[in-house]
Design a protein around this motif. Structure first.
Motif, PDB file in Angstrom:
ATOM      1  N   HIS A  39       0.838  -1.195   0.000  1.00 42.93           N
ATOM      2  CA  HIS A  39       0.000   0.000   0.000  1.00 42.93           C
ATOM      3  C   HIS A  39       0.876   1.249   0.000  1.00 42.93           C
ATOM      4  O   HIS A  39       2.087   1.154   0.150  1.00 42.93           O
ATOM      5  CB  HIS A  39      -0.959   0.012   1.198  1.00 42.93           C
ATOM      6  N   ILE A  40       0.229   2.400  -0.186  1.00 46.23           N
ATOM      7  CA  ILE A  40       0.932   3.686  -0.205  1.00 46.23           C
ATOM      8  C   ILE A  40       0.233   4.621   0.766  1.00 46.23           C
ATOM      9  O   ILE A  40      -0.987   4.687   0.792  1.00 46.23           O
ATOM     10  CB  ILE A  40       0.924   4.292  -1.626  1.00 46.23           C
TER      11      ILE A  40
ATOM     12  N   HIS B 139       6.159  -1.995   0.967  1.00 45.57           N
ATOM     13  CA  HIS B 139       6.266  -3.262   0.249  1.00 45.57           C
ATOM     14  C   HIS B 139       5.850  -4.417   1.155  1.00 45.57           C
ATOM     15  O   HIS B 139       5.911  -4.310   2.384  1.00 45.57           O
ATOM     16  CB  HIS B 139       7.703  -3.476  -0.234  1.00 45.57           C
ATOM     17  N   ARG B 140       5.437  -5.508   0.549  1.00 39.51           N
ATOM     18  CA  ARG B 140       4.977  -6.665   1.325  1.00 39.51           C
ATOM     19  C   ARG B 140       6.080  -7.281   2.173  1.00 39.51           C
ATOM     20  O   ARG B 140       5.801  -7.907   3.191  1.00 39.51           O
ATOM     21  CB  ARG B 140       4.383  -7.722   0.395  1.00 39.51           C
ATOM     22  N   ASP B 141       7.338  -7.113   1.774  1.00 39.14           N
ATOM     23  CA  ASP B 141       8.442  -7.678   2.565  1.00 39.14           C
ATOM     24  C   ASP B 141       8.862  -6.766   3.716  1.00 39.14           C
ATOM     25  O   ASP B 141       9.836  -7.030   4.411  1.00 39.14           O
ATOM     26  CB  ASP B 141       9.629  -8.002   1.669  1.00 39.14           C
ATOM     27  N   GLY B 142       8.111  -5.663   3.937  1.00 34.85           N
ATOM     28  CA  GLY B 142       8.391  -4.765   5.052  1.00 34.85           C
ATOM     29  C   GLY B 142       9.209  -3.536   4.682  1.00 34.85           C
ATOM     30  O   GLY B 142       9.333  -2.613   5.487  1.00 34.85           O
ATOM     31  N   ARG B 143       9.811  -3.527   3.512  1.00 33.43           N
ATOM     32  CA  ARG B 143      10.582  -2.354   3.100  1.00 33.43           C
ATOM     33  C   ARG B 143       9.648  -1.176   2.845  1.00 33.43           C
ATOM     34  O   ARG B 143       8.481  -1.359   2.510  1.00 33.43           O
ATOM     35  CB  ARG B 143      11.345  -2.626   1.789  1.00 33.43           C
ATOM     36  N   THR B 144      10.178   0.020   3.016  1.00 31.19           N
ATOM     37  CA  THR B 144       9.439   1.237   2.671  1.00 31.19           C
ATOM     38  C   THR B 144      10.362   2.147   1.874  1.00 31.19           C
ATOM     39  O   THR B 144      11.590   2.066   2.004  1.00 31.19           O
ATOM     40  CB  THR B 144       8.937   2.006   3.905  1.00 31.19           C
ATOM     41  N   GLU B 145       9.779   2.976   1.051  1.00 28.03           N
ATOM     42  CA  GLU B 145      10.559   3.979   0.339  1.00 28.03           C
ATOM     43  C   GLU B 145       9.715   5.232   0.178  1.00 28.03           C
ATOM     44  O   GLU B 145       8.525   5.157  -0.065  1.00 28.03           O
ATOM     45  CB  GLU B 145      11.056   3.460  -1.010  1.00 28.03           C
ATOM     46  N   ARG B 146      10.372   6.362   0.351  1.00 32.81           N
ATOM     47  CA  ARG B 146       9.694   7.641   0.194  1.00 32.81           C
ATOM     48  C   ARG B 146       9.840   8.097  -1.243  1.00 32.81           C
ATOM     49  O   ARG B 146      10.896   7.964  -1.855  1.00 32.81           O
ATOM     50  CB  ARG B 146      10.305   8.672   1.133  1.00 32.81           C
ATOM     51  N   THR B 147       8.754   8.646  -1.763  1.00 30.84           N
ATOM     52  CA  THR B 147       8.754   9.160  -3.131  1.00 30.84           C
ATOM     53  C   THR B 147       7.687  10.235  -3.236  1.00 30.84           C
ATOM     54  O   THR B 147       7.186  10.707  -2.198  1.00 30.84           O
ATOM     55  CB  THR B 147       8.544   8.009  -4.155  1.00 30.84           C
ATOM     56  N   ARG B 148       7.336  10.631  -4.451  1.00 30.91           N
ATOM     57  CA  ARG B 148       6.326  11.659  -4.658  1.00 30.91           C
ATOM     58  C   ARG B 148       5.262  11.139  -5.609  1.00 30.91           C
ATOM     59  O   ARG B 148       5.562  10.435  -6.554  1.00 30.91           O
ATOM     60  CB  ARG B 148       6.949  12.911  -5.275  1.00 30.91           C
ATOM     61  N   LEU B 149       4.037  11.512  -5.360  1.00 28.44           N
ATOM     62  CA  LEU B 149       2.935  11.272  -6.292  1.00 28.44           C
ATOM     63  C   LEU B 149       2.809  12.553  -7.103  1.00 28.44           C
ATOM     64  O   LEU B 149       2.482  13.608  -6.557  1.00 28.44           O
ATOM     65  CB  LEU B 149       1.641  10.975  -5.539  1.00 28.44           C
TER      66      LEU B 149
END
Length: 91
Positions: A4-5, A29-39
């Motif tokens: 999800h986002i 991410h489903r594996d627990g990772r997260t990343e910041r980005t822009r919509l």
């Protein structure tokens, strides 16, 4: 794979030259990772999402009906019509 986002609690920005808005988000991410980005959104998309969030916040937690979502998509303003003045009536 993305789970999800979520929207970050930071200010959105608008680039007048590119005519785009950018909303900071975090991709989970489903594996627990997260990343910041822009919509990144065009003006018509900003208006459409603004209407959707308005409908959702006024709905008191009720589900958004398909008819309402279709109606909002049809009424979205195309980027080329944003800030265009309506013709004046009269002589």
């Amino acid at each position: 794979m993305i789970s999800h986002i979520t929207i970050d609690r930071r200010d959105a920005t608008y680039d007048h030259h590119a005519e785009q808005a950018a909303l900071p988000v975090t991709v989970h991410h489903r594996d627990g990772r997260t990343e910041r980005t822009r919509l990144v959104m065009a003006p018509g998309q900003v208006e459409l999402y603004g209407r959707w969030t308005g409908v959702l916040s006024e709905g008191g937690g009720r589900p958004l009906r398909r008819r309402t979502a279709r109606h909002l998509r049809r009424r979205a303003v195309a980027p080329s019509t944003v800030n265009r003045r309506a013709p004046e009536d009269g002589p």
